[in-house]
Design a protein around this motif. Structure first.
Motif, mmCIF file in Angstrom:
data_model
loop_
_atom_site.group_PDB
_atom_site.id
_atom_site.type_symbol
_atom_site.label_atom_id
_atom_site.label_comp_id
_atom_site.label_asym_id
_atom_site.label_seq_id
_atom_site.Cartn_x
_atom_site.Cartn_y
_atom_site.Cartn_z
ATOM 1 N N ASP A 1 13.038 8.377 -1.383
ATOM 2 C CA ASP A 1 13.141 6.975 -1.783
ATOM 3 C C ASP A 1 12.126 6.087 -1.082
ATOM 4 O O ASP A 1 12.043 4.895 -1.390
ATOM 5 C CB ASP A 1 14.552 6.442 -1.476
ATOM 6 C CG ASP A 1 15.623 7.203 -2.226
ATOM 7 O OD1 ASP A 1 15.381 7.531 -3.396
ATOM 8 O OD2 ASP A 1 16.679 7.471 -1.642
ATOM 9 N N LEU A 2 11.378 6.630 -0.142
ATOM 10 C CA LEU A 2 10.443 5.815 0.638
ATOM 11 C C LEU A 2 9.111 5.694 -0.074
ATOM 12 O O LEU A 2 8.710 6.563 -0.852
ATOM 13 C CB LEU A 2 10.238 6.417 2.031
ATOM 14 C CG LEU A 2 11.476 6.541 2.911
ATOM 15 C CD1 LEU A 2 11.096 7.059 4.283
ATOM 16 C CD2 LEU A 2 12.184 5.197 3.039
ATOM 17 N N GLY A 3 8.427 4.615 0.215
ATOM 18 C CA GLY A 3 7.091 4.397 -0.332
ATOM 19 C C GLY A 3 6.315 3.464 0.564
ATOM 20 O O GLY A 3 6.893 2.606 1.264
ATOM 21 N N ALA B 1 8.290 -6.045 9.043
ATOM 22 C CA ALA B 1 7.190 -5.081 9.044
ATOM 23 C C ALA B 1 7.138 -4.416 7.674
ATOM 24 O O ALA B 1 8.030 -4.596 6.838
ATOM 25 C CB ALA B 1 7.377 -4.034 10.144
ATOM 26 N N LYS B 2 6.084 -3.664 7.457
ATOM 27 C CA LYS B 2 5.919 -2.907 6.219
ATOM 28 C C LYS B 2 5.559 -1.467 6.552
ATOM 29 O O LYS B 2 4.824 -1.216 7.513
ATOM 30 C CB LYS B 2 4.847 -3.530 5.324
ATOM 31 C CG LYS B 2 5.302 -4.783 4.594
ATOM 32 C CD LYS B 2 4.281 -5.230 3.571
ATOM 33 C CE LYS B 2 4.775 -6.453 2.800
ATOM 34 N NZ LYS B 2 5.955 -6.136 1.964
ATOM 35 N N LEU B 3 6.085 -0.552 5.747
ATOM 36 C CA LEU B 3 5.819 0.868 5.946
ATOM 37 C C LEU B 3 4.348 1.139 5.643
ATOM 38 O O LEU B 3 3.862 0.836 4.554
ATOM 39 C CB LEU B 3 6.713 1.692 5.027
ATOM 40 C CG LEU B 3 7.075 3.110 5.495
ATOM 41 C CD1 LEU B 3 7.878 3.035 6.775
ATOM 42 C CD2 LEU B 3 7.881 3.822 4.424
ATOM 43 N N SER B 4 3.622 1.670 6.629
ATOM 44 C CA SER B 4 2.177 1.864 6.477
ATOM 45 C C SER B 4 1.764 3.324 6.436
ATOM 46 O O SER B 4 0.665 3.640 5.985
ATOM 47 C CB SER B 4 1.438 1.173 7.628
ATOM 48 O OG SER B 4 1.840 1.718 8.878
ATOM 49 N N ALA B 5 2.602 4.238 6.893
ATOM 50 C CA ALA B 5 2.239 5.661 6.893
ATOM 51 C C ALA B 5 3.503 6.491 6.867
ATOM 52 O O ALA B 5 4.551 6.070 7.364
ATOM 53 C CB ALA B 5 1.388 6.012 8.117
ATOM 54 N N ALA C 1 5.433 1.812 10.728
ATOM 55 C CA ALA C 1 5.594 0.476 10.158
ATOM 56 C C ALA C 1 4.701 -0.489 10.926
ATOM 57 O O ALA C 1 4.660 -0.456 12.161
ATOM 58 C CB ALA C 1 7.050 0.024 10.219
ATOM 59 N N ARG C 2 4.000 -1.344 10.179
ATOM 60 C CA ARG C 2 3.065 -2.303 10.767
ATOM 61 C C ARG C 2 3.663 -3.704 10.669
ATOM 62 O O ARG C 2 4.164 -4.116 9.628
ATOM 63 C CB ARG C 2 1.731 -2.237 10.038
ATOM 64 C CG ARG C 2 0.615 -3.042 10.657
ATOM 65 C CD ARG C 2 -0.681 -2.750 9.928
ATOM 66 N NE ARG C 2 -1.019 -1.323 10.046
ATOM 67 C CZ ARG C 2 -1.867 -0.706 9.240
ATOM 68 N NH1 ARG C 2 -2.445 -1.359 8.252
ATOM 69 N NH2 ARG C 2 -2.136 0.582 9.421
ATOM 70 N N PHE C 3 3.619 -4.440 11.789
ATOM 71 C CA PHE C 3 4.206 -5.775 11.825
ATOM 72 C C PHE C 3 3.466 -6.710 10.868
ATOM 73 O O PHE C 3 2.244 -6.639 10.727
ATOM 74 C CB PHE C 3 4.160 -6.354 13.243
ATOM 75 C CG PHE C 3 5.111 -5.696 14.192
ATOM 76 C CD1 PHE C 3 6.470 -5.915 14.105
ATOM 77 C CD2 PHE C 3 4.643 -4.831 15.171
ATOM 78 C CE1 PHE C 3 7.351 -5.300 14.988
ATOM 79 C CE2 PHE C 3 5.507 -4.217 16.053
ATOM 80 C CZ PHE C 3 6.871 -4.447 15.957
#
Length: 422
Positions: A288-290, A306-310, A324-326
């Motif tokens: 379910d992750l993206g 934050a947003k999922l970056s990798a 996750a990147r702030f």
């Protein structure tokens, strides 16, 4: 002798109306007691157990927006955390200690490599030798150009002299003063002088091109040697290990004055100005992750977005590592490897029937729930949908307004009906 008051006592007879009223009150109380006992007995007969309401948690089913999320653990890591290596074998002299704060360009360590030092000296000597050869070739080129030009000039002078002699002969040839053969010799001499002058001029041009080519070849050799010298100088300069970014020394991999081979790690530098969150996500959520998914990071009492970056492609111990990147300004006071909790916002489902999440979701695989009806918890088949940290979607088995026992059903022993005492 003192007499008592028995002579003064009078026996009173109760009024008949008061007796009837008192008897009616007693009869009414008896009827209420019998009715309550019958109701209580009926409830007990219709249920398998009785549980005190204080031991249960009951929630009402309602409608709302279900935010499908997942709670995960994580830690603060540096987005930029370079490991510095020894570029050549040698002896390391450390200039810093673990935990020291450094600025970009500061000297962190020095590697002594005699082989690279000798190679630099050899390249420097070869470069200076080629510089002398280029200077010498430049002088030779000038000399050869002068010699070629002199020969061309001499040939031109001879041509002009032969031309003047022929012109004098032409002036007196018609008068018969000179022999015809001398006149022909003068013409031949002029022709020969013109050929020599032409060849000398062409030879001078070729000589200039030749010496220019020789000089260019030497200059190219010098430039090539200059590159080799710069490469040797670069390798020697790399022996001085400098900080590529501002930060602090995380770990030291070698001891001071240790002899290390080439490409061995020396230390790790941590850049605290760019931090990220490394999340430990259970593999059940991976599908379910993206990238770009919203993440809420809890740092003490502070909530940061934050947003999922990798996302790692590897599963280790039933977990997948994610980064996750702030968003916006980075929260202050963060430390390397600081433990945090995070909430992955996977999906939003508006206008769904849902109830507060509790242990009933895990009991019996979420196939049954106890719906409270008139003080009786009835075991009812339900079908659950999406779940979040705080709520769970109900697809069937309950409607808005129903009350469900969400916690405390472990003592029900899967009974069909359980009485709830106030």
């Amino acid at each position: 002798m003192i007499r008592d008051t028995s002579a003064q006592d009078t026996v009173l007879t109760p009024h008949p109306a008061r007796l009837l009223k008192k008897r009616a009150l007693w009869i009414g109380a008896a009827i209420v007691l019998v009715t309550a006992s019958a109701l209580l007995l009926s409830a007990w007969r219709g249920s398998d157990h009785a549980v005190n309401a204080a031991r249960l948690r009951i929630a009402e089913v309602g409608r709302g927006t279900l935010v499908r999320d997942a709670a995960v653990n994580g830690r603060i890591v540096a987005a930029v955390s370079p490991t510095l290596f020894a570029t050549a074998p040698g002896t390391v002299t450390l200039k810093v200690q673990a935990g020291d704060t450094v600025k970009k360009g500061d000297v962190l360590a020095q590697v002594d490599s005699p082989d690279l030092a000798d190679a630099l000296k050899r390249e420097q000597s070869t470069y200076e030798q080629l510089q002398a050869e280029v200077a010498r070739q430049d002088i030779l080129a000038k000399k050869q150009k002068l010699l070629a030009q002199r020969e061309a000039d001499v040939a031109e002078i001879e041509r002009l002299s032969a031309q003047r002699t022929l012109e004098r002969y032409q002036g007196v040839a018609n008068e018969g003063i000179i022999a015809k053969i001398d006149f022909q010799k003068a013409k031949d001499a002029l022709k020969s002088a013109e050929i020599r002058a032409s060849h000398a001029a062409a030879a001078a041009t070729l000589e200039k091109d030749d010496v220019a080519l020789e000089l260019k070849t030497k200059i190219n050799q010098l430039e090539r040697q200059k590159l080799a010298l710069a490469n040797a100088q670069r390798r020697v300069d790399e022996l001085t290990v400098r900080a590529p970014v501002d930060g602090f020394i995380g770990t030291l991999n070698v001891q001071n004055r240790a002899v290390v081979p080439a490409n061995s790690p020396l230390m790790t530098l941590v850049d605290l100005s760019r931090l990220e969150v490394e999340l430990e996500v259970p593999e059940t959520y991976v599908s379910d992750l993206g990238l770009g998914m919203n993440v809420e990071v809890m740092i003490g009492d502070t909530k940061a977005k934050a947003k999922l970056s990798a996302l790692s492609p590897e599963v280790v111990k039933n977990q997948v590592l994610a980064r996750a990147r702030f968003e916006g300004a980075q929260p202050s006071g963060l430390r390397q490897s600081q433990r945090v909790t995070a909430r992955l916002l996977i999906e939003e489902k508006p206008n769904v029937v849902m109830v507060a999440r509790g242990p009933f979701v895990e009991s019996e695989g979420g196939r049954f729930a106890y719906v409270v009806q008139d003080g009786i918890a009835v075991r009812t088949p339900v079908k659950l949908g999406a779940t979040s940290i705080n709520a769970v979607e109900i697809l069937s088995g309950a409607k808005p307004g129903d009350k469900i026992v969400v916690a405390g059903t472990d003592t029900f022993e899967n009974a069909a009906r359980v009485s709830i005492n106030k």
